[in-house]
Design an enzyme around this catalytic site. Structure first.
Site, mmCIF file in Angstrom:
data_model
loop_
_atom_site.group_PDB
_atom_site.id
_atom_site.type_symbol
_atom_site.label_atom_id
_atom_site.label_comp_id
_atom_site.label_asym_id
_atom_site.label_seq_id
_atom_site.Cartn_x
_atom_site.Cartn_y
_atom_site.Cartn_z
ATOM 1 C CG LEU A 64 -1.930 1.149 1.305
ATOM 2 C CD1 LEU A 64 -2.797 1.240 0.046
ATOM 3 C CD2 LEU A 64 -2.815 1.004 2.546
ATOM 4 C CD GLU A 65 4.729 1.815 4.116
ATOM 5 O OE1 GLU A 65 5.672 1.100 3.666
ATOM 6 O OE2 GLU A 65 4.658 2.193 5.304
ATOM 7 C CG LEU A 67 -0.390 -0.017 -4.703
ATOM 8 C CD1 LEU A 67 -1.561 -0.827 -4.142
ATOM 9 C CD2 LEU A 67 -0.460 0.017 -6.222
ATOM 10 C CB THR A 70 2.903 4.263 -8.105
ATOM 11 O OG1 THR A 70 1.837 3.520 -7.509
ATOM 12 C CG2 THR A 70 4.229 3.604 -7.734
ATOM 13 C CB CYS A 172 -14.042 6.434 -14.336
ATOM 14 S SG CYS A 172 -13.300 5.851 -12.790
ATOM 15 C CG PHE A 223 -11.136 5.099 -6.439
ATOM 16 C CD1 PHE A 223 -11.846 5.635 -7.490
ATOM 17 C CD2 PHE A 223 -10.388 3.950 -6.652
ATOM 18 C CE1 PHE A 223 -11.835 5.031 -8.736
ATOM 19 C CE2 PHE A 223 -10.368 3.333 -7.886
ATOM 20 C CZ PHE A 223 -11.095 3.874 -8.940
ATOM 21 N N GLY A 224 -11.257 8.806 -4.133
ATOM 22 C CA GLY A 224 -11.744 9.756 -3.147
ATOM 23 C C GLY A 224 -13.226 10.016 -3.325
ATOM 24 C CG HIS A 311 -11.712 10.171 -15.450
ATOM 25 N ND1 HIS A 311 -12.212 10.634 -14.260
ATOM 26 C CD2 HIS A 311 -11.319 8.891 -15.221
ATOM 27 C CE1 HIS A 311 -12.138 9.670 -13.356
ATOM 28 N NE2 HIS A 311 -11.604 8.606 -13.923
ATOM 29 N N GLY A 314 -5.841 7.247 -13.524
ATOM 30 C CA GLY A 314 -4.597 6.936 -12.831
ATOM 31 C C GLY A 314 -3.446 7.464 -13.655
ATOM 32 N N PRO A 315 -2.270 7.590 -13.063
ATOM 33 C CG PRO A 315 -0.426 7.275 -11.685
ATOM 34 C CD PRO A 315 -1.908 7.281 -11.663
ATOM 35 C CB ALA A 316 -0.680 3.704 -15.787
ATOM 36 C CG ASN A 344 -10.538 7.765 -10.362
ATOM 37 O OD1 ASN A 344 -11.649 8.276 -10.448
ATOM 38 N ND2 ASN A 344 -10.139 6.797 -11.175
#
Length: 389
Positions: A64-65, A67, A70, A172, A223-224, A311, A314-316, A344
């Site tokens: 998680l750290e 992720l 990134t 999304c 996500f938020g 939109h 994610g960065p990728a 997101n």
């Protein structure tokens, strides 16, 4: 619970456009946004998530750290709070049947955020709420009959004959779908004014980590929660309305055979998501032709001659889009900024991007034409050719 903007004050813009709107074409006349009061810095997320879910697996914490770094997210807002977890500890317990509790939290929360965003939008618009003729209500975060569109219309004091449309569980791309539907309504009902609102919370998908569900950690890191609103209409009233974007042409397209790349199922424990690793690649392989289809309506050829409201799933996805279309680095800056500040936020996020884009376009020499793009389950592409006014 929520607030209209980072400082709680709706923006106000001058009442004139640099370019004349095309008669009969839908325009965006105002924007609004709202968020829960719970702000989570990304630096604090891991410790809070591990504590709240009582996770003792060091490998999950380390993942998680990674992720969280990134995703490029710096801050997010969330409905979930310590008070909620104290009241409903079962939300953080693996295998608990909690769909009722989740909906008891989510259903009123999304309407409250939608209300705050709509009020901010109506204030910026400058006309009374009674002048709204239609509502398009977008959410993947509530389940009930009647839907949030009715509750929102009632709380705003709208006319009882307001036309209502609900768009549920689009994910999304829902915000851009909402724009397309609002555009169709506005252009086919002369004089109408459409309130488009989107509202999302991650309550339905929150759960303790499990190695069998790796995407749960991606969701926790990316996500938020929040809401957005827009007023859409044709033939803006000079001196009373301030159009800033024209919705020129809209296209929706799905990619055959990709329906399992983004997969979501509702269960007694909430919503379970699976996200295929090949999502950025699938988008990358099809995005150029999709964009050219939109651009052809205005005879546009060069990608770098446009502004881009994308939109930020994610960065990728943003990185692949930038590379494939050979976009200049600053072209996706508004999307990257929205991702950094809000995460997101599903259907809402495109409006946060467009809000930043509105400020950018006010600078002298801003591009006339641009694209609004979003991607989601299906895989579905949703796009609009936009003209800056």
């Amino acid at each position: 619970m929520s607030r209209a903007d980072n400082n709680g004050v709706p923006k106000h813009y001058p009442g004139h456009a640099r370019r004349t709107p095309t008669p009969g074409k839908a325009t965006i006349l105002a924007l609004g946004k709202a968020f829960p009061r719970q702000l989570i810095p990304q630096d604090c997320l891991v410790e809070g998530y591990v504590r709240d879910t009582k996770c003792e697996d060091a490998s999950i914490k380390e993942k998680l750290e990674r992720l969280c770094k990134t995703t490029t997210v710096k801050t997010r807002y969330t409905v979930l709070s310590k008070d909620i977890l104290d009241k409903y500890p079962e939300l953080a317990t693996e295998g608990s049947s909690t769909i009722k509790q989740r909906l008891d939290i989510a259903n009123p929360a999304v309407v409250e955020m939608a209300l705050e965003a709509s009020l901010a939008c109506i204030e910026e618009w400058g006309r009374p709420a009674e002048d709204i003729t239609h509502i398009v209500y977008v959410s993947s975060s509530e389940i009930r009959l009647p839907g949030g569109d009715l509750y929102l219309a009632s709380q705003l004091g709208l006319r009882s004959d307001v036309g209502r449309v609900m768009l549920y569980f689009l994910g999304c791309y829902g915000g851009v779908t909402g724009l397309r539907v609002a555009k169709d309504i506005a252009e086919n009902n002369p004089g109408s004014r459409v309130l488009l609102t989107t509202s999302e919370t991650t309550i339905l998908g929150f759960r303790p980590p499990n190695k069998a569900r790796p995407y749960d950690l991606v969701g926790a890191a990316l996500f938020g929660d929040g809401a957005a609103a827009a007023i859409i209409g044709t033939n803006p009233i000079t001196g009373r309305e301030s159009p800033f974007m024209e919705l020129n042409y809209a296209v929706q397209q799905f990619l055959p055979g990709t329906q399992n790349v983004i997969d979501g199922h509702l269960s007694e424990e909430g919503i379970n998501f699976k996200l295929g690793r090949d999502l950025p690649q699938k988008i990358d392989e099809n995005i150029e032709d999709f964009c050219k289809k939109l651009m052809s309506k205005a005879g546009l050829k060069e990608f770098n001659d446009l502004f881009w409201a994308v939109h930020p799933g994610g960065p990728a996805i943003l990185n692949r889009l930038e590379s494939t279309l050979k976009l200049k680095a600053q072209k996706l800056e508004c999307g990257r900024r929205a991702l950094m500040n809000y995460g997101n936020v599903s259907s809402n996020t495109i409006f946060y991007v467009m809000d930043y884009m509105r400020d950018e376009l006010k600078r002298e020499g801003g591009e006339e034409w641009g694209l609004a793009l979003a991607f989601g389950p299906g895989i579905t592409f949703e796009g609009i050719l936009i003209r800056s006014l």
